[in-house]
Design a protein around this motif. Structure first.
Motif, PDB file in Angstrom:
ATOM      1  N   HIS A   1      -4.927   6.773   7.663  1.00 24.13           N
ATOM      2  CA  HIS A   1      -4.583   5.376   7.805  1.00 24.13           C
ATOM      3  C   HIS A   1      -5.157   4.749   9.066  1.00 24.13           C
ATOM      4  O   HIS A   1      -4.422   4.402   9.979  1.00 24.13           O
TER       5      HIS A   1
ATOM      6  N   ASP B   1       0.836  -1.217   0.000  1.00 24.98           N
ATOM      7  CA  ASP B   1       0.000   0.000   0.000  1.00 24.98           C
ATOM      8  C   ASP B   1       0.867   1.261   0.000  1.00 24.98           C
ATOM      9  O   ASP B   1       0.362   2.357  -0.223  1.00 24.98           O
ATOM     10  N   HIS B   2       2.162   1.112   0.211  1.00 22.11           N
ATOM     11  CA  HIS B   2       3.075   2.273   0.223  1.00 22.11           C
ATOM     12  C   HIS B   2       4.018   2.280  -0.978  1.00 22.11           C
ATOM     13  O   HIS B   2       4.517   3.335  -1.361  1.00 22.11           O
TER      14      HIS B   2
ATOM     15  N   ASP C   1       4.380   3.788   8.173  1.00 16.78           N
ATOM     16  CA  ASP C   1       3.877   2.979   9.289  1.00 16.78           C
ATOM     17  C   ASP C   1       4.997   2.866  10.311  1.00 16.78           C
ATOM     18  O   ASP C   1       6.166   2.836   9.936  1.00 16.78           O
TER      19      ASP C   1
HETATM   20 ZN   LIG Z   1       0.518   0.943   5.620  1.00 16.49          ZN
END
Ligand SMILES: [Zn+2]
Ligand SMILES: [Zn+2]
Length: 335
Positions: free
Chosen positions: A299, A37-38, A109
């Motif tokens: 997020h 997702d990044h 994250d």
């Molecule tokens: Zn993430």
């Protein structure tokens, strides 16, 4: 114009002309870490931490990659860019961006607990902090990793006594490497799903010291898979792949296991509350340590966490991004 803006392609620095973890192809992408997702496909140039490179190459294929170490600085169009440990998974970095004395930090994250693999989270002073909030509710409180691992080992031992295989469901990048030493110390034989194997091989080839694992293939003798210790990605649950292990017990390793009911819904025999993200207290500690005057929250539970920060006198707002979408699924078809 703010130094970093939230655009339809991702977090953009107009002055430096680069994006951070863009979700659409761009010319220049600076990447916090290799979760999908990044780190998305299709950009022309990527800049990441050197430890993220093998996984980026595995997931995105050949491309124009350049790497940096933590605390190293590069200048892009007058903008100073540096990477700092985020403690989330191998190579994960916070990105510090500075121009004319104004400092922004994108956390990606992160988690504060040191896991022995990912580097120790480092608070970075800034004016504007962009934080995740995956577990941004007070109910999320993690126990120390060592306690969770003890419980995991006891569970595996009990399964062995009952002639059951133990299948641990854990993300192939991050969680799988984290639980491996704890499982390996039981019998020295840990079987893995192909998705876990691919990541393991890429990391070992890049020089990471990880215990050996055995890949499960269609040719693996079923007799050897009795009473086996197995790591598989969450998506393998309930798939035909699992049937080859005969009688088995399933344990899920996830922060979501904190909420009773999630385990029952997933039909698991055991839940281990193990996360690569900060818990509620961890998020608050990290935010305060930056001394940021404005905190952007994305997020996860962004509205709850952002509201709480405002109540505490920390100016905060929520922003919508595409981070947090499931990190794993595209690798799961590989056996
Ligand atoms: Zn993430
Ligand atoms: Zn991640």
């Amino acid at each position: 114009m703010p130094l970093l803006q939230f655009t339809e392609k991702g977090i953009y620095c107009a002055q430096g002309d680069f994006y951070i973890d863009p979700w659409q192809p761009v010319r220049y992408a600076v990447i916090t870490h290799a979760h999908s997702d990044h780190a998305r496909w299709g950009s022309q140039y990527y800049l990441c931490h050197s430890a993220s490179l093998p996984i980026l190459e595995l997931r995105l294929g050949p491309g124009n990659y350049s790497t940096m170490e933590w605390n190293e600085t590069t200048i892009m169009n007058g903008v100073k860019v540096s990477l700092h440990p985020a403690g989330h998974i191998i190579g994960s970095s916070q990105i510090r961006v500075e121009y004319k004395g104004e400092v922004w930090v994108v956390s990606g994250d992160y988690k504060l607990e040191h896991d022995g693999l990912s580097g120790t989270f480092e608070p970075v002073q800034c004016h504007n902090f962009i934080t995740e909030s995956t577990f941004g509710l007070p109910i999320y409180q993690w126990e120390p990793e060592a306690q969770i691992f003890e419980r995991m080992q006891r569970w595996v031992q009990q399964n062995l006594e009952k002639n059951l295989s133990s299948i641990l469901l854990a993300y192939s990048l991050g969680k799988a490497q984290r639980i491996l030493p704890c499982l390996h110390s039981i019998t020295g034989e840990v079987y893995v799903h192909g998705a876990v194997w691919n990541v393991h091989q890429a990391l070992v080839a890049a020089g990471h010291q990880l215990p050996e694992v055995i890949r499960v293939t269609p040719d693996t003798d079923p007799a050897r898979l009795k009473k086996a210790i197995v790591i598989a990605p969450p998506g393998a649950d309930d798939s035909p792949w699992m049937r080859r292990f005969g009688p088995h017990a399933t344990g899920i390793c996830s922060g979501w296991m904190q909420v009773r009911g999630n385990r029952r819904r997933r039909n698991a025999d055991a839940g281990f509350v193990l996360s690569d993200h900060a818990d509620w207290q961890g998020l608050l500690t990290a935010v305060k340590a930056t001394n940021a005057s404005t905190v952007y929250v994305t997020h996860g539970f962004q509205s709850a966490f952002s509201r709480y920060l405002n109540e505490q006198g920390i100016r905060s707002m929520e922003v919508q991004t595409r981070f947090g979408e499931e990190e794993e699924e595209q690798l799961i078809s590989q056996t």
